[in-house]
Design a protein around this motif. Structure first.
Motif, PDB file in Angstrom:
ATOM      1  N   CYS A 209       0.826  -1.208   0.000  1.00 19.70           N
ATOM      2  CA  CYS A 209       0.000   0.000   0.000  1.00 19.70           C
ATOM      3  C   CYS A 209       0.860   1.257   0.000  1.00 19.70           C
ATOM      4  O   CYS A 209       0.547   2.249  -0.669  1.00 19.70           O
ATOM      5  N   ILE A 210       1.952   1.231   0.748  1.00 20.81           N
ATOM      6  CA  ILE A 210       2.861   2.373   0.770  1.00 20.81           C
ATOM      7  C   ILE A 210       3.524   2.560  -0.597  1.00 20.81           C
ATOM      8  O   ILE A 210       3.601   3.672  -1.126  1.00 20.81           O
ATOM      9  N   LEU A 211       3.978   1.463  -1.164  1.00 19.01           N
ATOM     10  CA  LEU A 211       4.679   1.531  -2.450  1.00 19.01           C
ATOM     11  C   LEU A 211       3.780   1.994  -3.584  1.00 19.01           C
ATOM     12  O   LEU A 211       4.246   2.625  -4.540  1.00 19.01           O
ATOM     13  N   THR A 212       2.488   1.682  -3.499  1.00 25.79           N
ATOM     14  CA  THR A 212       1.557   2.025  -4.576  1.00 25.79           C
ATOM     15  C   THR A 212       0.618   3.168  -4.198  1.00 25.79           C
ATOM     16  O   THR A 212      -0.255   3.524  -4.977  1.00 25.79           O
ATOM     17  N   ASN A 213       0.815   3.721  -2.984  1.00 21.71           N
ATOM     18  CA  ASN A 213      -0.022   4.803  -2.467  1.00 21.71           C
ATOM     19  C   ASN A 213      -1.504   4.424  -2.477  1.00 21.71           C
ATOM     20  O   ASN A 213      -2.368   5.196  -2.882  1.00 21.71           O
ATOM     21  N   GLN A 214      -1.798   3.202  -1.990  1.00 21.32           N
ATOM     22  CA  GLN A 214      -3.164   2.734  -1.808  1.00 21.32           C
ATOM     23  C   GLN A 214      -3.480   2.696  -0.317  1.00 21.32           C
ATOM     24  O   GLN A 214      -2.572   2.705   0.522  1.00 21.32           O
ATOM     25  N   GLU A 215      -4.758   2.623   0.012  1.00 19.47           N
ATOM     26  CA  GLU A 215      -5.153   2.531   1.405  1.00 19.47           C
ATOM     27  C   GLU A 215      -5.301   1.070   1.821  1.00 19.47           C
ATOM     28  O   GLU A 215      -5.842   0.265   1.064  1.00 19.47           O
ATOM     29  N   PRO A 216      -4.842   0.698   3.012  1.00 20.34           N
ATOM     30  CA  PRO A 216      -4.989  -0.681   3.482  1.00 20.34           C
ATOM     31  C   PRO A 216      -6.459  -1.075   3.594  1.00 20.34           C
ATOM     32  O   PRO A 216      -7.321  -0.240   3.872  1.00 20.34           O
ATOM     33  N   ILE A 217      -6.746  -2.355   3.399  1.00 21.72           N
ATOM     34  CA  ILE A 217      -8.132  -2.822   3.524  1.00 21.72           C
ATOM     35  C   ILE A 217      -8.585  -2.800   4.982  1.00 21.72           C
ATOM     36  O   ILE A 217      -9.795  -2.861   5.256  1.00 21.72           O
ATOM     37  N   VAL A 218      -7.645  -2.733   5.904  1.00 22.81           N
ATOM     38  CA  VAL A 218      -7.974  -2.637   7.332  1.00 22.81           C
ATOM     39  C   VAL A 218      -7.218  -1.447   7.915  1.00 22.81           C
ATOM     40  O   VAL A 218      -6.355  -1.591   8.773  1.00 22.81           O
ATOM     41  N   GLY A 219      -7.559  -0.279   7.438  1.00 22.18           N
ATOM     42  CA  GLY A 219      -6.929   0.939   7.905  1.00 22.18           C
ATOM     43  C   GLY A 219      -7.478   1.405   9.233  1.00 22.18           C
ATOM     44  O   GLY A 219      -8.260   0.715   9.900  1.00 22.18           O
ATOM     45  N   GLY A 220      -7.103   2.603   9.620  1.00 26.24           N
ATOM     46  CA  GLY A 220      -7.523   3.134  10.897  1.00 26.24           C
ATOM     47  C   GLY A 220      -9.030   3.249  11.049  1.00 26.24           C
ATOM     48  O   GLY A 220      -9.570   3.071  12.148  1.00 26.24           O
ATOM     49  N   GLU A 221      -9.723   3.530   9.961  1.00 25.09           N
ATOM     50  CA  GLU A 221     -11.176   3.637  10.041  1.00 25.09           C
ATOM     51  C   GLU A 221     -11.821   2.316  10.452  1.00 25.09           C
ATOM     52  O   GLU A 221     -12.857   2.304  11.119  1.00 25.09           O
ATOM     53  N   GLU A 222     -11.217   1.193  10.039  1.00 29.03           N
ATOM     54  CA  GLU A 222     -11.733  -0.118  10.438  1.00 29.03           C
ATOM     55  C   GLU A 222     -11.621  -0.297  11.943  1.00 29.03           C
ATOM     56  O   GLU A 222     -12.547  -0.778  12.609  1.00 29.03           O
ATOM     57  N   GLY A 223     -10.485   0.086  12.497  1.00 25.83           N
ATOM     58  CA  GLY A 223     -10.320   0.000  13.938  1.00 25.83           C
ATOM     59  C   GLY A 223     -11.265   0.915  14.683  1.00 25.83           C
ATOM     60  O   GLY A 223     -11.802   0.549  15.739  1.00 25.83           O
ATOM     61  N   LEU A 224     -11.482   2.102  14.152  1.00 22.02           N
ATOM     62  CA  LEU A 224     -12.401   3.053  14.760  1.00 22.02           C
ATOM     63  C   LEU A 224     -13.822   2.502  14.784  1.00 22.02           C
ATOM     64  O   LEU A 224     -14.538   2.639  15.788  1.00 22.02           O
ATOM     65  N   LYS A 225     -14.265   1.874  13.691  1.00 21.75           N
ATOM     66  CA  LYS A 225     -15.613   1.309  13.651  1.00 21.75           C
ATOM     67  C   LYS A 225     -15.801   0.259  14.739  1.00 21.75           C
ATOM     68  O   LYS A 225     -16.842   0.208  15.406  1.00 21.75           O
ATOM     69  N   ASP A 226     -14.801  -0.604  14.924  1.00 22.47           N
ATOM     70  CA  ASP A 226     -14.919  -1.619  15.977  1.00 22.47           C
ATOM     71  C   ASP A 226     -14.990  -0.984  17.354  1.00 22.47           C
ATOM     72  O   ASP A 226     -15.766  -1.428  18.217  1.00 22.47           O
ATOM     73  N   LEU A 227     -14.176   0.049  17.607  1.00 25.82           N
ATOM     74  CA  LEU A 227     -14.195   0.669  18.934  1.00 25.82           C
ATOM     75  C   LEU A 227     -15.509   1.388  19.198  1.00 25.82           C
ATOM     76  O   LEU A 227     -16.029   1.364  20.327  1.00 25.82           O
TER      77      LEU A 227
END
Length: 400
Positions: free
Chosen positions: A364-382
């Motif tokens: 994701c860093i090399l291709t400037n893409q967003e991870p499929i489990v980014g920070g927003e995923e963690g926020l939704k669970d919390l």
């Protein structure tokens, strides 16, 4: 079979307790979430030196063909025995630095993995990592309450971040972590390893392709028998909660990725024996139910006194079951699609869940893409975890 887990690193001002049994899952072929033991003393984080600059996105990954460098922060069992050996299988990631509160661990694992002394950091000297161009990513593997601190420090040092789950102990901390990485122009990914595991990938694929028809129910149970009452997972200030913050997050996250929806309402009921010294501060069992926009429901279990690791997703055309479902190894799948239930082998994956997770962030860093489990995923669970606790506390349905 019981699989013992080792200690987490001691953190500055938090000394390890001796003699505590390691975290364990006790279903056959199962291992669990890494354990650590630290005392209740308050962690005092130091900030970055004034004037430390962040680097623009892509600078560290600009060299063609270079594997991105990870610093592992926290040298407990999960880091040293599960994650670090998997770098040998990675295509885009390599281990280049270590961060620990224990000098002996830095020496032992530094020598084992060929990490020079210049790339070994204590928690007090961690901020010097800003000057290390070999480090592209910091993988934060500490007690939950420290995730925000180290994520913010790593981002300020110009490093991308992989953070273990749960992302933090509150939704507010999750939002602060997302903001810190966004401000620094860094990627943030949460360690939801099951999203890279072959059986879970196959289950999601079957659901998305409509093999079951519309999802109607998900049943998912996750629990293990927790041991020593002195371990940090039973200290609410460090863990943020009990079984739900630890093993129950697997039930919650599975319900979300199996349905592909976000809940609109939650119910919950807690069962905790407060006379048990282990549960003076945190919960034992929480049963919770989720209602999704499509009308699908999820019945979920989180427990510190029951041994389970499984889920079943059903629709009008059949069901898919994995038991164990989210373990380190040993997953087993059965399906019922118009005939008798039968075992099913998932489509082969090129990497195991650990190396695939590590490489995903690098890619994701090399291709400037967003991870499929980014920070927003963690926020939704919390946010959902907070709603589940509220539903259990107030004895009513919480609408989201």
């Amino acid at each position: 079979m019981r699989v013992r887990r080792g200690r987490q690193d001691p953190i500055p001002h938090l000394q390890p307790r001796r003699g505590a049994p390691a975290h364990q899952d006790v279903r056959p072929g199962l291992t669990g979430v890494p354990m650590s033991e630290i005392s209740k003393r308050t962690f005092l984080a130091t900030g970055l030196a004034a004037g430390a600059a962040t680097l623009p996105l892509g600078v560290m990954a600009a060299e063609p063909g270079r594997k991105l460098g990870y610093a592992i922060l926290g040298l407990g069992y999960y880091a040293t025995q599960i994650i670090m050996p998997r770098f040998a299988e990675c295509e885009h990631s390599r281990l280049v630095a270590l961060v620990s509160g224990t000098p002996e661990k830095l020496k032992t694992f530094g020598e084992q993995y060929g990490i020079p002394e210049s790339h070994r950091y204590s928690y007090e000297t961690f901020d010097r990592i800003v000057d290390n161009p070999d480090v592209d990513i910091v993988y934060v593997i500490t007690p939950n309450s420290l995730h925000r601190t180290f994520t913010e420090r790593a981002a300020k040092a110009g490093k991308h971040v992989m953070c273990e789950k749960p992302m933090a102990t509150s939704a507010a901390d999750c939002q602060a972590m997302i903001a810190a990485c966004k401000k620094a122009g860094r990627k943030l990914m949460i360690g939801y390893r099951s999203r890279f595991q072959a059986h879970n990938i196959e289950a999601i694929k079957l659901v998305r392709e409509g093999a079951l028809g519309p999802v109607r129910t998900v049943v998912t149970d996750h629990g293990f028998t927790i041991g020593d009452p002195k371990q940090w997972r039973l200290n609410k200030a460090l863990s943020g909660g009990g079984s739900l913050m630890d093993i129950g997050i697997y039930s919650l996250n599975a319900a979300r990725y199996l349905t592909g929806e976000e809940p609109v309402a939650v119910n919950a009921m807690e069962s905790t024996d407060r006379s048990d010294i282990r549960f003076k501060e945190v919960e034992d069992i929480i049963n919770f139910q989720l209602l999704f926009p499509s009308g699908a429901t999820a019945n979920c279990v989180s427990a510190y006194s029951a041994n389970c690791n499984r889920y079943r997703v059903t629709g009008p055309k059949g069901w898919v079951e994995i038991d164990p479902a989210t373990s380190y190894r040993g997953q087993s799948m059965r399906v019922q699609l118009g005939g008798p239930p039968a075992p099913r082998e998932p489509a082969p994956q090129p990497k195991n869940q650990f190396s695939a997770q590590l490489d995903h962030l690098s890619e994701c860093i090399l291709t400037n893409q967003e991870p499929i489990v980014g920070g927003e995923e963690g926020l939704k669970d919390l946010r959902l975890i907070e709603a589940i606790y509220r539903a259990a506390r107030e004895g009513r349905t919480i609408r989201l």
